[in-house]
Design a protein around this motif. Structure first.
Motif, PDB file in Angstrom:
ATOM      1  N   ALA A 268     -25.111  38.898 137.710  1.00 48.01           N
ATOM      2  CA  ALA A 268     -23.813  39.030 137.056  1.00 48.01           C
ATOM      3  C   ALA A 268     -23.406  37.742 136.358  1.00 48.01           C
ATOM      4  O   ALA A 268     -22.892  37.756 135.228  1.00 48.01           O
ATOM      5  N   LEU A 269     -23.652  36.618 137.017  1.00 54.29           N
ATOM      6  CA  LEU A 269     -23.321  35.311 136.437  1.00 54.29           C
ATOM      7  C   LEU A 269     -24.126  35.072 135.155  1.00 54.29           C
ATOM      8  O   LEU A 269     -23.570  34.688 134.113  1.00 54.29           O
ATOM      9  N   ALA A 270     -25.429  35.334 135.218  1.00 58.93           N
ATOM     10  CA  ALA A 270     -26.290  35.128 134.051  1.00 58.93           C
ATOM     11  C   ALA A 270     -25.916  36.079 132.922  1.00 58.93           C
ATOM     12  O   ALA A 270     -25.848  35.681 131.744  1.00 58.93           O
ATOM     13  N   GLY A 271     -25.665  37.342 133.250  1.00 57.09           N
ATOM     14  CA  GLY A 271     -25.336  38.331 132.228  1.00 57.09           C
ATOM     15  C   GLY A 271     -24.030  38.042 131.518  1.00 57.09           C
ATOM     16  O   GLY A 271     -23.935  38.150 130.291  1.00 57.09           O
ATOM     17  N   GLY A 272     -23.002  37.673 132.287  1.00 56.34           N
ATOM     18  CA  GLY A 272     -21.702  37.394 131.686  1.00 56.34           C
ATOM     19  C   GLY A 272     -21.766  36.252 130.696  1.00 56.34           C
ATOM     20  O   GLY A 272     -21.242  36.337 129.580  1.00 56.34           O
ATOM     21  N   ILE A 273     -22.435  35.168 131.080  1.00 54.84           N
ATOM     22  CA  ILE A 273     -22.527  33.993 130.205  1.00 54.84           C
ATOM     23  C   ILE A 273     -23.400  34.292 128.981  1.00 54.84           C
ATOM     24  O   ILE A 273     -23.045  33.945 127.848  1.00 54.84           O
ATOM     25  N   PHE A 274     -24.547  34.972 129.197  1.00 52.43           N
ATOM     26  CA  PHE A 274     -25.449  35.247 128.075  1.00 52.43           C
ATOM     27  C   PHE A 274     -24.807  36.168 127.042  1.00 52.43           C
ATOM     28  O   PHE A 274     -24.765  35.844 125.847  1.00 52.43           O
ATOM     29  N   PHE A 275     -24.312  37.318 127.475  1.00 46.89           N
ATOM     30  CA  PHE A 275     -23.760  38.273 126.515  1.00 46.89           C
ATOM     31  C   PHE A 275     -22.436  37.790 125.926  1.00 46.89           C
ATOM     32  O   PHE A 275     -22.126  38.091 124.772  1.00 46.89           O
ATOM     33  N   GLY A 276     -21.643  37.031 126.707  1.00 48.46           N
ATOM     34  CA  GLY A 276     -20.429  36.451 126.156  1.00 48.46           C
ATOM     35  C   GLY A 276     -20.744  35.506 125.012  1.00 48.46           C
ATOM     36  O   GLY A 276     -20.151  35.580 123.930  1.00 48.46           O
ATOM     37  N   ILE A 289     -22.223  47.047 123.719  1.00 48.94           N
ATOM     38  CA  ILE A 289     -23.003  48.286 123.650  1.00 48.94           C
ATOM     39  C   ILE A 289     -24.430  48.059 124.147  1.00 48.94           C
ATOM     40  O   ILE A 289     -24.970  48.849 124.937  1.00 48.94           O
ATOM     41  N   VAL A 290     -25.055  46.979 123.693  1.00 50.53           N
ATOM     42  CA  VAL A 290     -26.424  46.675 124.121  1.00 50.53           C
ATOM     43  C   VAL A 290     -26.487  46.493 125.634  1.00 50.53           C
ATOM     44  O   VAL A 290     -27.370  47.047 126.309  1.00 50.53           O
ATOM     45  N   ALA A 291     -25.549  45.728 126.188  1.00 53.81           N
ATOM     46  CA  ALA A 291     -25.547  45.494 127.638  1.00 53.81           C
ATOM     47  C   ALA A 291     -25.379  46.792 128.413  1.00 53.81           C
ATOM     48  O   ALA A 291     -26.083  47.038 129.404  1.00 53.81           O
ATOM     49  N   ALA A 292     -24.435  47.631 127.975  1.00 48.26           N
ATOM     50  CA  ALA A 292     -24.169  48.882 128.688  1.00 48.26           C
ATOM     51  C   ALA A 292     -25.390  49.798 128.699  1.00 48.26           C
ATOM     52  O   ALA A 292     -25.778  50.340 129.746  1.00 48.26           O
ATOM     53  N   LEU A 293     -26.027  49.969 127.551  1.00 44.86           N
ATOM     54  CA  LEU A 293     -27.154  50.900 127.464  1.00 44.86           C
ATOM     55  C   LEU A 293     -28.399  50.376 128.180  1.00 44.86           C
ATOM     56  O   LEU A 293     -29.199  51.163 128.708  1.00 44.86           O
ATOM     57  N   LEU A 294     -28.571  49.061 128.227  1.00 42.65           N
ATOM     58  CA  LEU A 294     -29.730  48.502 128.940  1.00 42.65           C
ATOM     59  C   LEU A 294     -29.618  48.652 130.455  1.00 42.65           C
ATOM     60  O   LEU A 294     -30.603  48.461 131.172  1.00 42.65           O
ATOM     61  N   ALA A 295     -28.428  49.003 130.958  1.00 44.99           N
ATOM     62  CA  ALA A 295     -28.290  49.233 132.398  1.00 44.99           C
ATOM     63  C   ALA A 295     -29.031  50.493 132.842  1.00 44.99           C
ATOM     64  O   ALA A 295     -29.495  50.583 133.989  1.00 44.99           O
ATOM     65  N   ILE A 296     -29.159  51.471 131.942  1.00 51.61           N
ATOM     66  CA  ILE A 296     -29.718  52.778 132.325  1.00 51.61           C
ATOM     67  C   ILE A 296     -31.165  52.688 132.810  1.00 51.61           C
ATOM     68  O   ILE A 296     -31.495  53.220 133.884  1.00 51.61           O
ATOM     69  N   LEU A 317     -30.888  42.789 137.938  1.00 50.58           N
ATOM     70  CA  LEU A 317     -30.898  43.281 136.557  1.00 50.58           C
ATOM     71  C   LEU A 317     -29.704  44.196 136.254  1.00 50.58           C
ATOM     72  O   LEU A 317     -29.154  44.147 135.151  1.00 50.58           O
ATOM     73  N   ILE A 318     -29.313  45.030 137.220  1.00 51.82           N
ATOM     74  CA  ILE A 318     -28.193  45.941 136.938  1.00 51.82           C
ATOM     75  C   ILE A 318     -26.923  45.149 136.667  1.00 51.82           C
ATOM     76  O   ILE A 318     -26.118  45.491 135.798  1.00 51.82           O
ATOM     77  N   GLN A 319     -26.752  44.035 137.384  1.00 53.15           N
ATOM     78  CA  GLN A 319     -25.543  43.245 137.174  1.00 53.15           C
ATOM     79  C   GLN A 319     -25.652  42.327 135.959  1.00 53.15           C
ATOM     80  O   GLN A 319     -24.618  41.949 135.387  1.00 53.15           O
ATOM     81  N   ALA A 384     -23.999  57.815 133.575  1.00 52.18           N
ATOM     82  CA  ALA A 384     -22.990  58.533 132.784  1.00 52.18           C
ATOM     83  C   ALA A 384     -21.940  57.576 132.215  1.00 52.18           C
ATOM     84  O   ALA A 384     -21.553  57.680 131.045  1.00 52.18           O
ATOM     85  N   VAL A 385     -21.486  56.633 133.036  1.00 49.99           N
ATOM     86  CA  VAL A 385     -20.448  55.703 132.581  1.00 49.99           C
ATOM     87  C   VAL A 385     -20.991  54.760 131.511  1.00 49.99           C
ATOM     88  O   VAL A 385     -20.267  54.398 130.577  1.00 49.99           O
ATOM     89  N   ALA A 386     -22.245  54.352 131.606  1.00 50.95           N
ATOM     90  CA  ALA A 386     -22.837  53.471 130.595  1.00 50.95           C
ATOM     91  C   ALA A 386     -22.799  54.130 129.212  1.00 50.95           C
ATOM     92  O   ALA A 386     -22.474  53.480 128.204  1.00 50.95           O
ATOM     93  N   ILE A 387     -23.122  55.405 129.161  1.00 50.71           N
ATOM     94  CA  ILE A 387     -23.091  56.139 127.888  1.00 50.71           C
ATOM     95  C   ILE A 387     -21.659  56.262 127.374  1.00 50.71           C
ATOM     96  O   ILE A 387     -21.382  56.045 126.185  1.00 50.71           O
ATOM     97  N   LEU A 388     -20.732  56.614 128.265  1.00 51.42           N
ATOM     98  CA  LEU A 388     -19.319  56.721 127.882  1.00 51.42           C
ATOM     99  C   LEU A 388     -18.786  55.390 127.364  1.00 51.42           C
ATOM    100  O   LEU A 388     -18.084  55.339 126.338  1.00 51.42           O
TER     101      LEU A 388
END
Length: 406
Positions: A268-276, A289-296, A317-319, A384-388
């Motif tokens: 979560a720490l790595a993802g927040g800083i990278f995508f931010g 959008i990229v982050a959300a869809l890559l969770a699937i 990876l999920i976080q 489902a939530v990632a797609i929404l």
């Protein structure tokens, strides 16, 4: 732009403001997640079903819009800094009171009051930080601020691992009063938001109706967006420790359980800083959008890894993806908000989204009890939530780099 280079571009006061906002959200999350770690222990002491105890999660989330509106309006009228200090003191006080609950009903009532106080912190802290730094630093600082949430989750897991066998669940809530010390730091080191001061000098105090004129559709959209965001994060976090205990058979104080939560929060720490930070280059919406869809594609590892190594990789990876999308949220919401309600609108939209998503843990627990099992329920929920979420972000506006206080 690296974290260090971004922080080096800030002046002395701006760094203190970012640090105070980061610590506020870290300690806020620390207090919140302590409850999710002790759901099983509370259920045993009060002879209650686990689903009943998860109502404490629901009530905390449901109360947060009240706090966001109350403290947000106070921050728009009287300044970010003094209201933030009052808010931190209050949620620390209610955390302490939780430790002395004599019944499940009393405990649930105190979690509601804690939620009111907790509801004010995110919006005020985010607006104070975003209004105090240069526009080009917002994306990376946004990810850094949002990373305070997994840091709080990690500290809660660490406290649970080290202390639960010695102090019990009540002792953990006593430890949860530590955020009150943050008030001393804010009082000494953090100045008021210059954008708020400029807006007050130009326009004075305005009513909520006057300040929101022409922006109600935006407010409704942001609430729907944040509902999806909260179903995304809470759907991946709130029942995870229960999943460890019930499905993976890892005791609450075990090193293996702590390791999985630690990996989850490092991701979560790595993802927040990278995508931010990345959102400064490709835009806020694209990054989310990229982050959300890559969770699937990560979901099978996360819940069906089959070994501690694969489950740990899945948790990491999920976080990265879930909190990667979240890392853009503080700057995205503040950039879309008018100056006169920046203390209120981002936090209120966020917490109204929390209210809509407040039944996530209870719903997942109930669906799992119907025979589907917690791993399958959590997996389908996140997909489902990632797609929404990706769809809602794609349909919405963006205001990257907009000037505040002008």
């Amino acid at each position: 732009m690296s974290v260090l280079s971004a922080l080096r571009e800030l002046n002395h006061e701006q760094r203190h403001t970012v640090l105070a906002s980061f610590l506020g959200w870290t300690l806020d999350a620390f207090d919140y997640f302590l409850y999710t770690f002790v759901i099983v222990g509370i259920a045993r002491e009060f002879h209650a079903d686990r689903t009943e105890v998860t109502l404490g999660v629901f009530l905390t989330l449901a109360a947060r819009p009240v706090g966001a509106l109350l403290f947000g309006r106070l921050a728009d009228r009287f300044g970010r800094r003094p209201v933030l200090m009052i808010d931190v003191l209050l949620f620390s006080l209610f955390e302490l009171a939780t430790a002395f609950s004599t019944s499940l009903t009393m405990l649930l009532a105190l979690r509601f009051l804690f939620g009111v106080a907790m509801g004010g912190e995110w919006g005020i802290g985010a607006s104070l930080a975003m209004e105090s730094i240069p526009p080009k630093s917002r994306g990376l600082v946004s990810g850094l601020l949002q990373s305070g949430y997994p840091c709080g989750f990690f500290l809660g897991a660490l406290a649970n691992w080290l202390l639960i066998d010695h102090v019990g669940w009540r002792g953990l809530f006593v430890v949860g009063t530590l955020p009150a010390l943050l008030v001393l730091y804010i009082r000494r080191k953090v100045p008021e938001s210059p954008a708020w001061e400029a807006s007050q000098a130009a326009h004075g105090r305005r009513s909520l109706g006057e300040a929101m004129r022409g922006h109600w559709k935006l407010a409704i959209y942001l609430m729907c967006l944040m509902a999806a965001f909260n179903m995304f994060s809470h759907g991946s976090q709130d029942m995870y420790h229960t999943f460890e205990e019930v499905n993976l058979h890892l005791p609450t104080g075990s090193g293996s359980a702590f390791l999985l939560v630690a990996l989850l929060n490092l991701g979560a720490l790595a993802g927040g800083i990278f995508f931010g930070g990345w959102s400064e280059k490709i835009g806020r919406r694209r990054a989310m959008i990229v982050a959300a869809l890559l969770a699937i594609p990560v979901i099978p590892l996360w819940t069906y890894g089959g070994s501690l190594l694969l489950l740990g990789l899945g948790a990491f990876l999920i976080q990265v993806m879930v909190q990667g999308a979240w890392g853009v949220v503080p700057t995205h919401l503040n950039e879309l908000s008018p100056d006169a309600v920046r203390g209120t609108l981002p936090g209120f939209a966020y917490q109204m989204g929390n209210l809509i998503a407040a039944g996530t843990a209870t719903a997942q627990s109930w669906l799992a009890a119907q025979g589907a099992g917690l791993p399958l329920v959590m997996s389908l929920w996140i997909a489902a939530v990632a797609i929404l979420l990706a769809l809602l972000v794609w349909l919405g506006p963006e205001a990257r780099g907009v000037r505040f206080g002008s």
